[in-house]
Design an enzyme around this catalytic site. Structure first.
Site, short mmCIF file in Angstrom:
data_model
loop_
_atom_site.label_atom_id
_atom_site.label_comp_id
_atom_site.label_asym_id
_atom_site.label_seq_id
_atom_site.Cartn_x
_atom_site.Cartn_y
_atom_site.Cartn_z
NE ARG A 8 -3.67 -2.01 2.66
CZ ARG A 8 -3.47 -2.87 3.67
NH1 ARG A 8 -2.57 -2.62 4.60
NH2 ARG A 8 -4.20 -3.96 3.76
CE LYS A 55 3.85 -27.15 -8.17
NZ LYS A 55 3.20 -25.83 -8.07
CG ASP A 94 -4.85 -25.03 5.67
OD1 ASP A 94 -4.44 -25.28 4.51
OD2 ASP A 94 -4.58 -25.74 6.65
CG ASN A 152 2.97 -18.73 -5.84
OD1 ASN A 152 3.95 -18.92 -6.55
ND2 ASN A 152 3.08 -18.56 -4.52
CE1 TYR A 206 6.14 -28.46 -5.62
CE2 TYR A 206 7.87 -29.31 -7.06
CZ TYR A 206 7.15 -28.25 -6.55
OH TYR A 206 7.43 -26.98 -6.99
N1 LIG Z 1 11.21 -22.26 -5.40
C1 LIG Z 1 11.49 -22.96 -6.47
O1 LIG Z 1 12.65 -23.30 -6.75
C2 LIG Z 1 10.38 -23.36 -7.41
C3 LIG Z 1 10.72 -23.97 -8.63
C4 LIG Z 1 9.69 -24.30 -9.52
C5 LIG Z 1 8.38 -24.03 -9.19
N2 LIG Z 1 8.09 -23.45 -8.00
C6 LIG Z 1 6.68 -23.18 -7.69
O2 LIG Z 1 6.53 -21.80 -7.44
C7 LIG Z 1 5.54 -21.57 -6.42
C8 LIG Z 1 6.11 -20.76 -5.29
O3 LIG Z 1 7.28 -21.35 -4.79
P1 LIG Z 1 7.98 -20.80 -3.47
O4 LIG Z 1 9.33 -21.39 -3.41
O5 LIG Z 1 7.79 -19.32 -3.37
O6 LIG Z 1 7.07 -21.57 -2.38
P2 LIG Z 1 6.81 -21.31 -0.84
O7 LIG Z 1 7.77 -20.33 -0.26
O8 LIG Z 1 6.70 -22.63 -0.23
O9 LIG Z 1 5.46 -20.53 -0.91
C9 LIG Z 1 4.31 -21.11 -1.08
C10 LIG Z 1 3.22 -20.13 -0.64
O10 LIG Z 1 2.10 -20.95 -0.50
C11 LIG Z 1 1.51 -20.72 0.76
N3 LIG Z 1 0.88 -21.95 1.21
C12 LIG Z 1 1.45 -23.15 1.43
N4 LIG Z 1 0.54 -24.03 1.89
C13 LIG Z 1 -0.65 -23.35 1.95
C14 LIG Z 1 -1.95 -23.69 2.35
N5 LIG Z 1 -2.25 -24.91 2.83
N6 LIG Z 1 -2.94 -22.76 2.28
C15 LIG Z 1 -2.65 -21.50 1.84
N7 LIG Z 1 -1.43 -21.13 1.44
C16 LIG Z 1 -0.44 -22.03 1.51
C17 LIG Z 1 2.66 -20.26 1.67
O11 LIG Z 1 2.21 -19.41 2.70
P3 LIG Z 1 1.80 -19.87 4.18
O12 LIG Z 1 2.89 -20.80 4.65
O13 LIG Z 1 1.75 -18.56 4.91
O14 LIG Z 1 0.48 -20.53 4.06
C18 LIG Z 1 3.49 -19.43 0.69
O15 LIG Z 1 3.01 -18.11 0.64
C19 LIG Z 1 5.05 -22.95 -6.01
O16 LIG Z 1 3.88 -23.27 -6.74
C20 LIG Z 1 6.18 -23.88 -6.43
O17 LIG Z 1 5.72 -25.18 -6.71
C21 LIG Z 1 9.04 -23.10 -7.10
#
Ligand SMILES: NC(=O)c1ccc[n+]([C@@H]2O[C@H](COP(=O)([O-])OP(=O)(O)OC[C@H]3O[C@@H](n4cnc5c(N)ncnc54)[C@H](OP(=O)(O)O)[C@@H]3O)[C@@H](O)[C@H]2O)c1
Length: 261
Positions: free
Chosen positions: A55, A161, A68, A92, A157
């Site tokens: 904001r 995907k 959740d 995401n 996982y």
């Molecule tokens: N990081 C990588 O290297 C990578 C590579 C390829 C693809 N990706 C994809 O990119 C996306 C983001 O990755 P990231 O590394 O940023 O992941 P992350 O840090 O694990 O973030 C995932 C987000 O999802 C939320 N989340 C998890 N479980 C949840 C639930 N039960 N209900 C609501 N929210 C939930 C988490 O917040 P809370 O814990 O606060 O709920 C967090 O904001 C994912 O889809 C992942 O598969 C990541």
């Protein structure tokens, strides 16, 4: 360009999994385009603090919802209760448990399915009729290069995907003629807190910042059904999906997923 983006995908975007990492980067990229935000994740304090930053920095309206998405029915009731004119959905949120399939408890494997497949399915299914009525809008389904083939140590996982990639491609075909852009972002490694806590060894080659992945994904929306952010990752994706025999692609990907903990 910014104006066209805002008219097509604004005035509101919903980012699921926005409390940190890539989801937060998507939120910031959208705020910088003047789009108001609905941020969803479980951790309320992180969401509230981040909303305040957005904001102040961009002058947009930001709402937060601690939710959740693994709870059955939560995603669909959330969308049904939303009265905002949402033009863009970013699916995401993700959950991953690293380890050999038979060593990960079934409840954790089911949690991966709930967060990574059931939730985006429900969010998308409930929002799309509203996007069709508007005649414009978009959906981003976060996928991964690991979903291009089987990947040891994160087999479930990776399978979720693959679901997101194929779902996005089907919806891209179904909805494109109605003005709705759907894209799967098949990212390689991203420097996020989740990646950094899971990676044992050196960073993966071609690793990108969350900002770069968010920007490249949003830039590709409306142009292609799938995007692989990053030049090196594009080459890797082409090799794995098109050139190499399937067994070789699985072995190669599994070499790097073995480094996860
Ligand atoms: N990081 C990588 O290297 C990578 C590579 C390829 C693809 N990706 C994809 O990119 C996306 C983001 O990755 P990231 O590394 O940023 O992941 P992350 O840090 O694990 O973030 C995932 C987000 O999802 C939320 N989340 C998890 N479980 C949840 C639930 N039960 N209900 C609501 N929210 C939930 C988490 O917040 P809370 O814990 O606060 O709920 C967090 O904001 C994912 O889809 C992942 O598969 C990541």
């Amino acid at each position: 360009m910014m104006k066209v983006f805002k008219t097509t995908y604004g005035p509101w975007a919903l980012v699921a999994g926005a409390s940190e990492g890539l989801g937060a980067a998507f939120a910031e990229s959208l705020a910088s385009r003047g789009i108001n935000l609905i941020l969803v994740a479980r951790r309320e304090p992180q969401l509230l603090a981040f909303a305040e930053v957005l904001r102040d920095r961009y002058g947009v309206t930001v709402e937060t919802h601690a939710l959740d998405l693994a709870v059955p029915g939560a995603a669909e009731s959330f969308i049904r209760g939303l009265h905002h004119d949402v033009g863009l959905l970013i699916c995401n949120a993700a959950y991953s448990a690293v380890g050999l399939f038979q060593e990960v408890p079934l409840t954790q494997l089911q949690q991966i399915l709930s967060v990574n497949t059931a939730a985006p399915l429900a969010l998308t299914r409930e929002l799309i009729p509203r996007l069709i009525k508007r005649g414009r809008g978009g959906v981003v389904l976060m996928s991964s290069l690991s979903g291009g083939q089987g990947s040891a140590n994160i087999a479930t996982y990776a399978a979720t995907k693959a679901f997101n990639t194929v779902l996005a491609e089907g919806l891209w075909q179904e909805l494109g003629s109605q003005g709705i852009d759907v894209i799967a972002s098949c990212a390689g490694a991203i420097r996020t807190p989740a990646y950094q806590s899971a990676q044992k060894g050196a960073e993966a080659p071609g690793i990108l910042s969350a900002h770069t992945v968010a920007e490249e994904t949003l830039g590709a929306l409306g142009k292609t059904p799938t995007v692989i952010p990053g030049r090196l990752n594009k080459v890797v994706g082409f090799l794995m999906r098109r050139l190499l025999p399937r067994a070789t692609a699985i072995r190669l990907m599994s070499k790097s997923t073995k480094e996860l903990q």
